[in-house]
Every structure is written in structure tokens, then in C-alpha cells.
Design an enzyme around this catalytic site. Structure first.
Site, PDB file in Angstrom:
ATOM      1  N   GLY A   1      -6.564  10.184  -8.318  1.00 55.85           N
ATOM      2  CA  GLY A   1      -5.279   9.991  -7.657  1.00 55.85           C
ATOM      3  C   GLY A   1      -4.186  10.836  -8.274  1.00 55.85           C
TER       4      GLY A   1
ATOM      5  N   GLU B   1      -4.029   4.414  -3.333  1.00 56.93           N
ATOM      6  CA  GLU B   1      -4.424   3.076  -3.798  1.00 56.93           C
ATOM      7  C   GLU B   1      -5.477   3.290  -4.870  1.00 56.93           C
ATOM      8  OE1 GLU B   1      -6.615   0.333  -4.733  1.00 56.93           O
ATOM      9  OE2 GLU B   1      -7.332   0.154  -2.675  1.00 56.93           O
TER      10      GLU B   1
ATOM     11  N   CYS C   1     -11.671  -3.412  -5.615  1.00 59.09           N
ATOM     12  CA  CYS C   1     -10.425  -3.153  -6.344  1.00 59.09           C
ATOM     13  C   CYS C   1      -9.576  -4.402  -6.538  1.00 59.09           C
ATOM     14  CB  CYS C   1      -9.620  -2.067  -5.646  1.00 59.09           C
ATOM     15  SG  CYS C   1      -9.185  -2.473  -3.929  1.00 59.09           S
TER      16      CYS C   1
ATOM     17  N   GLY D   1      -9.142   5.291  -4.517  1.00 59.28           N
ATOM     18  CA  GLY D   1     -10.114   5.660  -5.532  1.00 59.28           C
ATOM     19  C   GLY D   1      -9.555   5.497  -6.928  1.00 59.28           C
ATOM     20  N   SER D   2     -10.032   6.335  -7.836  1.00 63.94           N
ATOM     21  CA  SER D   2      -9.710   6.178  -9.253  1.00 63.94           C
ATOM     22  C   SER D   2      -8.341   6.750  -9.600  1.00 63.94           C
ATOM     23  CB  SER D   2     -10.766   6.878 -10.108  1.00 63.94           C
ATOM     24  OG  SER D   2     -10.649   8.285  -9.998  1.00 63.94           O
TER      25      SER D   2
ATOM     26  N   LYS E   1     -13.002  12.466   4.723  1.00 62.80           N
ATOM     27  CA  LYS E   1     -13.854  13.015   3.661  1.00 62.80           C
ATOM     28  C   LYS E   1     -14.700  11.876   3.118  1.00 62.80           C
ATOM     29  CE  LYS E   1     -14.156  13.119  -0.298  1.00 62.80           C
ATOM     30  NZ  LYS E   1     -15.250  12.594  -1.234  1.00 62.80           N
TER      31      LYS E   1
ATOM     32  N   GLU F   1      -9.844  -1.310 -15.878  1.00 65.78           N
ATOM     33  CA  GLU F   1     -10.655  -1.753 -14.749  1.00 65.78           C
ATOM     34  C   GLU F   1     -12.125  -1.474 -15.054  1.00 65.78           C
ATOM     35  OE1 GLU F   1     -10.407  -1.556  -9.922  1.00 65.78           O
ATOM     36  OE2 GLU F   1     -10.150   0.327 -10.996  1.00 65.78           O
TER      37      GLU F   1
END
Length: 487
Positions: free
Chosen positions: A241, A258, A292, A236-237, A184, A391
Site C-alpha cells: 500500500g 485498505e 483483515c 492488501g499489505s 488485477k 497483524e
């Protein structure tokens, strides 16, 4: 709409790759790519609708349930992966240019790091060729055969910031395990996965083993919730997640997540700053801090704080901000207007909460267009401040002082994240002892490195599961025990 600065195959502009064929998207919906450096619309590409998602999952399901891929000897899959690696290698210049064209990564940064993705395919080809998918263990009655089987159909979801390299982690391990996959693509960088599809096609992978769609939020949610998907690997975020974890838990689908980081670089009292800051600077805000594992918190001994501040500010001010296509550029623009405003909002929050700005903190001078932010350093930062906890995903680094090693470790662990980190000191073994105390998934001593044979992943809100190394392969395997009579 401006011409896209990279030559593209015709299929990339109108098609997805499903069931071994290039097929036109059914929705009629499109996404427009916008240059981070000029703010101009540069390319329009199709978005998947519900039917496109269903077709991709069905093709992967058929390939896994009835096709040869999960049933062929591991040595044959390894041979396919080697051919896939060769096809990827031939397209590395294209993939590097796409990184710059889509999301503004400086061209020299892209060219330097794109090989990290290529190496995953070679690594997993070698690992799979000799991997013990079946082993025997003695039992009271005879023996057991422990069989490691592919988990099934895997949905692989990557973010926009390093799309090819992150997909490479996932695709190489999943294919090596024997899974069929649906990639995706993110709407901000949809082209990388289509290049992987072209490579899979050229390498002769069976139809349906690799499928690629580009999808927005609603269709992405449909993919991860699909009963035809056995495993989701997502980078991703944290909010996304969490939604994926909840959707997967409802049907006990497997996940690897992750979810970002707020990593600390600990400078020990005996660190040689001329060496440590030089080694650290490329990683405090790589790709304008949009990676990241960026080492966004520098922890310094209190008695050396002024020295560290001076050295770090000098290093950060020396970074060249500019057009990502300029080979002299070290810090390019952030992705888009939303990201630009988000980073500057964090800077204002830091100042309001009492952090002291040493350098940067605003729009880069000399740029009438583009999402450019000056490399920024804060000091007098406390663990409760927003800039120390969240972050930012921009060119912002904080400096915090510590009294002793116990406090340094506490500060390193004082956020909800636990992805990466580093320790710098004159004695590497002593630095290792400090690194071993930090609750994070990936650290480095006196430098920084990511290697395909070493696991990468996080703890706490940085997610769970590992990519890379044998651990990355095993995340796409299920274990079955069969008890047998006799030795």
C-alpha cells in the site's frame, strides 16, 4: 499436477478478458496453484507481461474516453448492474467452491459469506438509479450546478484471502460511478475475477468497461504507475500500500487503500460471557485468522480475566480443524508454507517476549500434509509485544487485561492499525459510547456485521478511503462546480 476440484470454462485456463474479448496471454509465463490442504500442484494459469498490462489499460482507456458507459444515463448503468448481479447470483456456487479450492477457506464459511459479494451489485444498482449526480445550489449571481463525474479508469487490486467479495465492493461501486476498470487478480486466487469478467460479458456491458489480468509484482507495479490509470483501489499489505501511495502521489492519481488490521474486541465488565464469547468466537479467527477484520485482541476487565480466559479457550478448543471440503470444518489450513512459517514464527516470538500460551501454538495433530495450525490463544500480553502490535494473519488471538474504560480504549488504540473492532456489554448504548472513543473505521456492538450500505475502511496504517455505502460510490467520483447566471 492433480485435477482441479472445480469445473472451469476453457477461457479461464489460458486467457485474460480485455476489450470485451477473451484473449490469450502474451508472456508464456504461468503460475501454479497449490492446494493448502494437500500441498499438491492443482492448476496452472497464465501471468500477464508488460504488453498484456498495456493492452488492458488501453482497452479501459478507450472505453472510458470514447465509449458509451460514462455517458449513459445513470438509470441505464443501474439496469446493467442489475443484469450483472443476476449473472453473479447464478455463479455463486462456483465462486464458493473456488474460494475453497484456491486458498482453503472452509466450504461452509465460503458458502455463507459469498453472498456478501453478490449483495454489493444489487445495492449499487439501487443506489445509482436514484443518486444525485447533479445538484443545484443557490449563489449570489444565480446558482451553481455541482456535478459528480466518474474519476476515469480505475485499477482494482484485491488480495487472495477473500478475492471475490473484495472485488465486488470495488467493481460494483466503480461501474456504478461510470468508470472503466482493470481488475488485477492475485496470483494465489486468479479465478474469481475471471468469473466476474464472464458475468460482465453475459450481462452485455460495453467492450473495455471490465478488463481482467493476473499479474505478479513487476507487472502490478506497472499497472498502478500507468498514466492511463486515474484511480487505484487496493486492498492488501501495508508495504505494498505504501508503494502504491508513493507511485500514485507522483502523478496525483486518486487512491483508496485498505491495508489490514489488528482489531480489538472490548468485553465490558457487565458483558454476559456466555453470549459475548459465542458471538465473538467466529470472528477472532475466521478463515484461520486470514481476514483483515479478525478480532484478534480480546480486552477483558482485570477482575474477570480468568473467567474470560477460561471461556475463550473453551470456545477456541471446540473449533473443528480439518479438511476445508469437510462441512464440519471450522478452521482449515493457512494459505501456504510461507504463511505457515510466518504464523509459527509469531507464536515463537510471543513466547520469547513473555506471553503465556493458553492453547495451541503448533502444527495441528493428525495432518501429515497441509498447512494446519492449531487455534492459538495467548494471555499475559502487554502492548509492546509483537503479537499485540503486528497483524499475524493466522489463527492466533491475544487476551489483555484492563483496569477501567480509559485503559481499555488506550489498549484498543495501542497499535498502528485502525480497521475494525467490537464492544460487548449489557447496555448497548453504553457500549456504543465506548466504541465511539476508539480510533478505528468500523466497529460493532454485541455482534458483528458488514453491510453493503455501510462504509468500510480504516485509519492509521489500515489505510484511507471507504468502500461500501454512498461513500464507496463517491470514492470513484470527481466533483465539478459550474456557476450559472439566474435562478
Amino acid at each position: 499436477m492433480s485435477d482441479f476440484p472445480v469445473a472451469l470454462a476453457d477461457e479461464f485456463r489460458e486467457c485474460f478478458y480485455v476489450g470485451g474479448r477473451w484473449v490469450r496471454a502474451g508472456s508464456g509465463r504461468r503460475v501454479t496453484l497449490v492446494s493448502p490442504s494437500t500441498e499438491q500442484d492443482v492448476l496452472s494459469l497464465p501471468l500477464a507481461d508488460s504488453a498484456d498490462v498495456e493492452r488492458a489499460v488501453a482497452a479501459a482507456r478507450t472505453a472510458f474516453d470514447t465509449g458509451p458507459w460514462p455517458r449513459m444515463p445513470a438509470s441505464e448503468r443501474a439496469a446493467h448492474l442489475k443484469r450483472l448481479a443476476e449473472e453473479v447470483r447464478a455463479r455463486l456456487p462456483l465462486l464458493a467452491k473456488l474460494w475453497t479450492a484456491q486458498v482453503g477457506a472452509p466450504v461452509t464459511f465460503a458458502e455463507g459469506l459469498i453472498h456478501a459479494g453478490e449483495s454489493r451489485f444489487d445495492y449499487y444498482a439501487g443506489l445509482v438509479d436514484g443518486y444525485a449526480f447533479t445538484e443545484r445550489r443557490p449563489t449570489r449571481r444565480g446558482h451553481a450546478r455541482v456535478v459528480r463525474e466518474p474519476v476515469g479508469v480505475a485499477a482494482l487490486v484485491a488480495p487472495w484471502n477473500a478475492t471475490f467479495n473484495i472485488f465486488a465492493h470495488k467493481v460494483a461501486a466503480a461501474l456504478g460511478a461510470g468508470c472503466a476498470v482493470v481488475l488485477k487478480s492475485p496470483v494465489e486466487s486468479p479465478l474469481d475475477a475471471l468469473v466476474i469478467a464472464e458475468c460482465a460479458d453475459a450481462a452485455g456491458l460495453p467492450p473495455g468497461v471490465v478488463n481482467v489480468i493476473t499479474a505478479d509484482a513487476q507487472e502490478s507495479a506497472q499497472l498502478v504507475a500507468s498514466a492511463g490509470v486515474d484511480k487505484i483501489s487496493f486492498t492488501g499489505s501495508v508495504p505494498t500500500g505504501r508503494r502504491i501511495a508513493e507511485a500514485a502521489a507522483r502523478r496525483m492519481a486518486r487512491t483508496t487503500l485498505e491495508l489490514g488490521g489488528k482489531s480489538a474486541a472490548i468485553l465490558l465488565e457487565d458483558a454476559d460471557l456466555s453470549v459475548a464469547v459465542s458471538a465473538l468466537t467466529p470472528f477472532v479467527m475466521p478463515f484461520a485468522g486470514q481476514i483483515c477484520f479478525s478480532q484478534t485482541r480480546v480486552l477483558a476487565p482485570r477482575h474477570r480475566l480468568a473467567e474470560v480466559e477460561e471461556s475463550l479457550v473453551a470456545a477456541v478448543r471446540s473449533l473443528t480443524v480439518g479438511d476445508p471440503w469437510d462441512r464440519a470444518t471450522e478452521v482449515g489450513p493457512v494459505l501456504n508454507e510461507r504463511q505457515y512459517r510466518r504464523v509459527l514464527d509469531y507464536v515463537q516470538t510471543g513466547r520469547r517476549e513473555g506471553a503465556r500460551l493458553l492453547t495451541g501454538g503448533g502444527r495441528s495433530a493428525g495432518f501429515e500434509r497441509g498447512h494446519y495450525i492449531d487455534p492459538t490463544v495467548f494471555t499475559e500480553v502487554t502492548p509492546d509485544m509483537t503479537v499485540a502490535r503486528e497483524e499475524i494473519f493466522g489463527p492466533v488471538v491475544t487476551v489483555q487485561a484492563y483496569r477501567d474504560i480509559d485503559e481499555a480504549v488506550r489498549l484498543a488504540d495501542s497499535t498502528d492499525f485502525g480497521l475494525s473492532g467490537s464492544v460487548f456489554g449489557a447496555d448497548a448504548e453504553r457500549a456504543f459510547d465506548v466504541a465511539a472513543r476508539v480510533r478505528t473505521g468500523h466497529l460493532a456492538v454485541n455482534g458483528f456485521e458488514i453491510s453493503p450500505n455501510v462504509p468500510f475502511g480504516g485509519r492509521k496504517l489500515s489505510g484511507h478511503g471507504r468502500e461500501g455505502g454512498p461513500e464507496g460510490l463517491e470514492s470513484f467520483l470527481e466533483t465539478k462546480a459550474v456557476f450559472m447566471p439566474g435562478a
